[in-house]
Design a protein around this motif. Sequence first.
Motif, mmCIF file in Angstrom:
data_model
loop_
_atom_site.group_PDB
_atom_site.id
_atom_site.type_symbol
_atom_site.label_atom_id
_atom_site.label_comp_id
_atom_site.label_asym_id
_atom_site.label_seq_id
_atom_site.Cartn_x
_atom_site.Cartn_y
_atom_site.Cartn_z
ATOM 1 N N GLN A 107 -5.718 9.218 3.042
ATOM 2 C CA GLN A 107 -4.808 9.219 3.455
ATOM 3 C C GLN A 107 -3.966 8.536 2.526
ATOM 4 O O GLN A 107 -2.330 8.696 2.227
ATOM 5 N N THR A 108 -4.098 7.670 1.207
ATOM 6 C CA THR A 108 -3.260 7.473 -0.096
ATOM 7 C C THR A 108 -2.435 9.255 -0.342
ATOM 8 O O THR A 108 -1.329 8.810 -0.590
ATOM 9 N N ARG A 109 -3.188 10.019 -0.851
ATOM 10 C CA ARG A 109 -2.544 11.429 -0.454
ATOM 11 C C ARG A 109 -1.370 11.383 -0.167
ATOM 12 O O ARG A 109 -0.628 12.064 -0.840
ATOM 13 N N ALA A 145 -2.900 1.088 -5.557
ATOM 14 C CA ALA A 145 -4.064 0.323 -6.327
ATOM 15 C C ALA A 145 -4.614 -0.028 -5.013
ATOM 16 O O ALA A 145 -5.840 -0.513 -4.790
ATOM 17 N N ASN A 146 -3.856 -1.299 -3.866
ATOM 18 C CA ASN A 146 -4.443 -1.773 -3.240
ATOM 19 C C ASN A 146 -4.975 -0.553 -2.307
ATOM 20 O O ASN A 146 -5.983 -1.065 -1.277
ATOM 21 N N ASP A 147 -5.390 -0.057 -1.831
ATOM 22 C CA ASP A 147 -4.988 1.249 -0.865
ATOM 23 C C ASP A 147 -6.905 1.076 -1.784
ATOM 24 O O ASP A 147 -7.804 1.399 -0.718
ATOM 25 N N GLY A 148 -7.062 1.808 -2.773
ATOM 26 C CA GLY A 148 -8.314 1.741 -3.630
ATOM 27 C C GLY A 148 -9.343 0.543 -3.658
ATOM 28 O O GLY A 148 -10.687 0.549 -2.995
ATOM 29 N N LEU A 149 -8.704 -0.186 -3.754
ATOM 30 C CA LEU A 149 -8.845 -2.161 -3.669
ATOM 31 C C LEU A 149 -9.860 -2.117 -2.130
ATOM 32 O O LEU A 149 -10.392 -3.018 -2.165
ATOM 33 N N ARG A 150 -8.936 -1.233 -1.620
ATOM 34 C CA ARG A 150 -9.798 -1.737 0.001
ATOM 35 C C ARG A 150 -10.518 -0.145 0.361
ATOM 36 O O ARG A 150 -11.094 -0.312 1.916
ATOM 37 N N GLY A 151 -10.449 0.462 -0.171
ATOM 38 C CA GLY A 151 -11.518 1.445 0.078
ATOM 39 C C GLY A 151 -11.157 2.958 0.631
ATOM 40 O O GLY A 151 -11.457 2.926 2.257
ATOM 41 N N THR A 179 0.904 -1.132 0.511
ATOM 42 C CA THR A 179 0.015 0.350 0.213
ATOM 43 C C THR A 179 1.065 1.451 0.563
ATOM 44 O O THR A 179 1.800 1.286 0.342
ATOM 45 N N THR A 180 0.126 1.892 -0.398
ATOM 46 C CA THR A 180 1.273 3.439 -0.377
ATOM 47 C C THR A 180 1.685 3.848 1.194
ATOM 48 O O THR A 180 2.801 4.158 1.744
ATOM 49 N N ALA A 181 1.397 3.476 2.068
ATOM 50 C CA ALA A 181 1.798 2.733 3.374
ATOM 51 C C ALA A 181 2.901 2.550 3.802
ATOM 52 O O ALA A 181 3.458 3.172 4.967
ATOM 53 N N GLY A 182 2.790 1.446 3.558
ATOM 54 C CA GLY A 182 4.248 0.487 2.940
ATOM 55 C C GLY A 182 4.860 1.324 2.328
ATOM 56 O O GLY A 182 6.162 1.604 2.715
ATOM 57 N N GLY A 183 4.871 1.714 1.398
ATOM 58 C CA GLY A 183 6.242 2.799 -0.067
ATOM 59 C C GLY A 183 6.287 3.355 1.066
ATOM 60 O O GLY A 183 7.438 4.169 1.201
ATOM 61 N N ALA A 184 5.610 4.511 1.849
ATOM 62 C CA ALA A 184 6.096 5.961 2.705
ATOM 63 C C ALA A 184 7.321 5.052 3.574
ATOM 64 O O ALA A 184 7.803 5.998 4.352
ATOM 65 N N ALA A 185 7.008 3.988 4.310
ATOM 66 C CA ALA A 185 7.684 3.531 5.413
ATOM 67 C C ALA A 185 8.684 3.124 4.997
ATOM 68 O O ALA A 185 9.851 3.319 5.288
ATOM 69 N N ARG A 186 9.018 2.632 4.042
ATOM 70 C CA ARG A 186 9.781 2.257 2.865
ATOM 71 C C ARG A 186 10.908 3.185 2.766
ATOM 72 O O ARG A 186 12.808 2.755 2.276
#
Length: 231
Positions: free
Chosen positions: A135-137, A124-130, A98-105
């Motif tokens: 937060q994504t931005r 994509a995974n953010d969106g599919l999880r709604g 997710t974008t959260a994982g990317g931001a952490a790494r």
Amino acid sequence: MNQRYAVLRPGIQWAISWVLALLLPAMLALASATAAAQTPAKAATAPAAARAVLVMGDSLSAGYGLSASQGWVALTADRIARTKPGWRVVNASISGETTAGGAARIDGELHRNKPAVVVIELGANDGLRGLPLSQTRANLDRMIRSAKASGAKVLLIGMRMPPNMGRDYTQGFADNFNALAKQHGVALLPFLLEPIATDRNAFQADNLHPVASVQPKLRDHVWTALAPLLR
């Protein structure tokens, strides 16, 4: 017999010493030259390290369901190796990211690889999880800021959500990528799957991940936005 040798011995010793005195400098010079010949010459200058393209993505970039050489990132790496000497590709994509994982790494990957270009293909995974659009931005914003602060150029790759997510959500999701690219002045590829999105045969049984045969199309699509950054 013994007396005769006793008389000659000092003379022989002197002669040997004299010969050694003459030969020693030559022997030392020969040894030095031999050692020098056997020691590899140091390069005048060390070769410049290859500049890195760091790809931070999800399963679409990690090559889910494909062999290691079939995904669009691997195909892009092959093209860069052939056409862009001095460049290399580091694929730090993780399936399910997710974008959260990317931001952490992101900071660790930047420190480890010191890329000249960072490709961000997440959301994509953010969106599919709604997950909340804000937060994504915010996560993508953090990644872009970190990459730019490191001195890297950024390519942001967008995604689209299926209509069943609702008009407001799908439109807001797409708008996030456009707004961030404009805000930070970074390159944008609005929709990774654009060349194949309407072809059901282009996807695996899950209807989410592209098959191997269409990966060259994705490579070529991404290349239109990536190639200008490799200058």
